[in-house]
Design a protein around this motif. Structure first.
Motif, mmCIF file in Angstrom:
data_model
loop_
_atom_site.group_PDB
_atom_site.id
_atom_site.type_symbol
_atom_site.label_atom_id
_atom_site.label_comp_id
_atom_site.label_asym_id
_atom_site.label_seq_id
_atom_site.Cartn_x
_atom_site.Cartn_y
_atom_site.Cartn_z
ATOM 1 N N GLY A 49 19.565 13.983 -70.363
ATOM 2 C CA GLY A 49 20.497 13.061 -69.726
ATOM 3 C C GLY A 49 19.898 11.680 -69.643
ATOM 4 O O GLY A 49 18.732 11.523 -69.276
ATOM 5 N N LEU A 96 24.893 12.585 -72.382
ATOM 6 C CA LEU A 96 24.428 13.960 -72.203
ATOM 7 C C LEU A 96 24.255 14.572 -73.586
ATOM 8 O O LEU A 96 25.213 14.631 -74.363
ATOM 9 C CB LEU A 96 25.433 14.769 -71.379
ATOM 10 C CG LEU A 96 25.762 14.212 -69.981
ATOM 11 C CD1 LEU A 96 26.807 15.092 -69.305
ATOM 12 C CD2 LEU A 96 24.503 14.119 -69.139
ATOM 13 N N THR A 121 29.903 18.099 -68.044
ATOM 14 C CA THR A 121 30.133 16.752 -67.507
ATOM 15 C C THR A 121 30.459 16.799 -66.025
ATOM 16 O O THR A 121 29.920 16.026 -65.225
ATOM 17 C CB THR A 121 31.278 16.062 -68.270
ATOM 18 O OG1 THR A 121 30.967 16.039 -69.660
ATOM 19 C CG2 THR A 121 31.496 14.650 -67.769
ATOM 20 N N PHE A 163 27.408 17.677 -64.021
ATOM 21 C CA PHE A 163 26.469 16.550 -64.028
ATOM 22 C C PHE A 163 26.900 15.496 -63.011
ATOM 23 O O PHE A 163 26.078 14.999 -62.234
ATOM 24 C CB PHE A 163 26.409 15.937 -65.429
ATOM 25 C CG PHE A 163 25.597 14.669 -65.502
ATOM 26 C CD1 PHE A 163 24.208 14.713 -65.564
ATOM 27 C CD2 PHE A 163 26.219 13.425 -65.517
ATOM 28 C CE1 PHE A 163 23.457 13.539 -65.620
ATOM 29 C CE2 PHE A 163 25.478 12.252 -65.578
ATOM 30 C CZ PHE A 163 24.094 12.312 -65.631
ATOM 31 N N GLU A 179 26.114 16.606 -59.567
ATOM 32 C CA GLU A 179 24.684 16.463 -59.290
ATOM 33 C C GLU A 179 24.337 15.008 -58.958
ATOM 34 O O GLU A 179 23.480 14.739 -58.126
ATOM 35 C CB GLU A 179 23.865 16.907 -60.509
ATOM 36 C CG GLU A 179 23.757 18.394 -60.696
ATOM 37 C CD GLU A 179 22.699 19.033 -59.801
ATOM 38 O OE1 GLU A 179 21.786 18.312 -59.345
ATOM 39 O OE2 GLU A 179 22.800 20.244 -59.556
ATOM 40 N N SER A 188 19.150 10.796 -63.794
ATOM 41 C CA SER A 188 20.007 11.375 -64.832
ATOM 42 C C SER A 188 19.288 12.514 -65.544
ATOM 43 O O SER A 188 19.883 13.552 -65.850
ATOM 44 C CB SER A 188 20.401 10.305 -65.858
ATOM 45 O OG SER A 188 21.095 9.246 -65.254
ATOM 46 N N ALA A 210 19.227 15.515 -63.138
ATOM 47 C CA ALA A 210 20.564 16.123 -63.000
ATOM 48 C C ALA A 210 20.927 16.934 -64.236
ATOM 49 O O ALA A 210 21.440 18.051 -64.135
ATOM 50 C CB ALA A 210 21.605 15.027 -62.754
ATOM 51 N N ALA A 211 20.652 16.383 -65.423
ATOM 52 C CA ALA A 211 20.960 17.092 -66.672
ATOM 53 C C ALA A 211 20.133 18.362 -66.780
ATOM 54 O O ALA A 211 20.629 19.409 -67.233
ATOM 55 C CB ALA A 211 20.693 16.180 -67.870
ATOM 56 N N VAL A 243 21.635 21.037 -64.515
ATOM 57 C CA VAL A 243 22.850 21.616 -65.112
ATOM 58 C C VAL A 243 22.478 22.594 -66.222
ATOM 59 O O VAL A 243 23.049 23.684 -66.328
ATOM 60 C CB VAL A 243 23.774 20.503 -65.653
ATOM 61 C CG1 VAL A 243 24.934 21.109 -66.438
ATOM 62 C CG2 VAL A 243 24.311 19.649 -64.513
#
Length: 288
Positions: A3, A64, A83, A86, A89, A133, A136-137, A140
């Motif tokens: 991400g 992403l 998405t 994400f 998050e 980012s 978070a990615a 996920v």
């Protein structure tokens, strides 16, 4: 899955790029928006953004990127789920947002654009948004059983294991010669076929080093934890009287230039230097 994220000012141009049909673009996610063209979506963003004219970089842009294998097997519904999770998050739900998948290359990836200005007129805090980012990615990917960045990195490091061992061995041999400056260290590493590349950001801050050897290009921490920028500078400081607290705060000489140290690196080196002073004092009996 990787991400990436940052704040941008070019809302219209970015959404135009996301909707680019030459890249086989397809809308996979849409929230709080009614428009059907890039121009209409941009105008809807601007209506909300007009509540906060102080914020100029008022759109958030994310990419992403699942691994090639994971991406090839993902449906539109699965990409929408990625998405949505994400954005949850990142605490960006219930905002104007649109996402497109690009499948024009082997590496399927998603472009996400979110209005940084909320319906209350407040700007989303974008501090450390790049790092957030990434985290978070990764969260996920973990939730959905996708390949994580650390898995890819570990596999890469296994494949380059012999280069890592060789670079560390050369580094240890060079350090045994007690180099008294970064330039001397870099020169001696080069004479052993290892290219040391300083990582310097736009603020002229030294953040670490990369090492090139026999086709491998690795960060110091990827070679070994003892080869981070802070560790290397800290070790050289033991051999050179010219590197001390003053130089850490004012900057170091590197390839005929003065570079600053990142805050984290400077803090770690300063702590190591203080420990060295205390140790030398104890060894000589000072304070007793």
């Amino acid at each position: 899955m990787i991400g990436k994220g940052h704040s941008i000012a070019s809302t219209g141009a970015s959404i135009e790029y996301g909707w680019n049909q030459e890249k086989e673009a397809e809308v996979i996610y849409k929230d709080q928006l009614a428009g059907e063209t890039p121009k209409e979506i941009t105008e809807e963003f601007k209506i909300i953004q007009s509540q906060n004219e102080r914020c100029t970089q008022n759109t958030l842009s994310f990419i992403l990127s699942p691994t090639v294998k994971d991406g090839q097997e993902m449906s539109k519904a699965q990409l929408k789920e990625i998405t949505s999770r994400f954005l949850k998050e990142m605490e960006l739900k219930n905002r104007q947002a649109i996402a497109f998948v690009h499948r024009d290359k082997a590496h399927t990836h998603v472009h996400v654009y979110v209005n940084r200005i909320g319906f209350d007129g407040k700007a989303y805090n974008d501090s450390f948004i790049g790092k957030r980012s990434q985290i978070a990615a990764d969260n996920v990917a973990k939730e959905l059983g996708l390949t994580r960045v650390r898995d890819v990195q570990q596999e890469k490091l296994k494949e380059l294991n012999w280069q890592r061992l060789a670079i560390r061995h050369i580094n240890n041999k060079v350090m045994e010669t007690r180099p008294k400056s970064l330039d001397e260290y870099i020169s001696k590493m080069k004479s052993c076929d290892v290219q040391v590349i300083p990582s310097i950001n736009k603020s002229n801050q030294l953040q670490g080093f990369r090492f090139e050897y026999k086709g491998a290009n690795l960060k110091g921490s990827e070679v070994h934890r003892s080869m981070t920028g802070g560790k290397i500078i800290g070790e050289i400081s033991q051999y050179a009287k010219g590197i001390g607290m003053k130089e850490i705060s004012s900057g170091l000489k590197l390839m005929d230039k003065t570079v600053q140290l990142s805050t984290n690196m400077a803090s770690k080196i300063a702590k190591d230097l203080i420990k060295q002073v205390i140790k030398r004092g104890l060894d000589t009996g000072m304070g007793f």
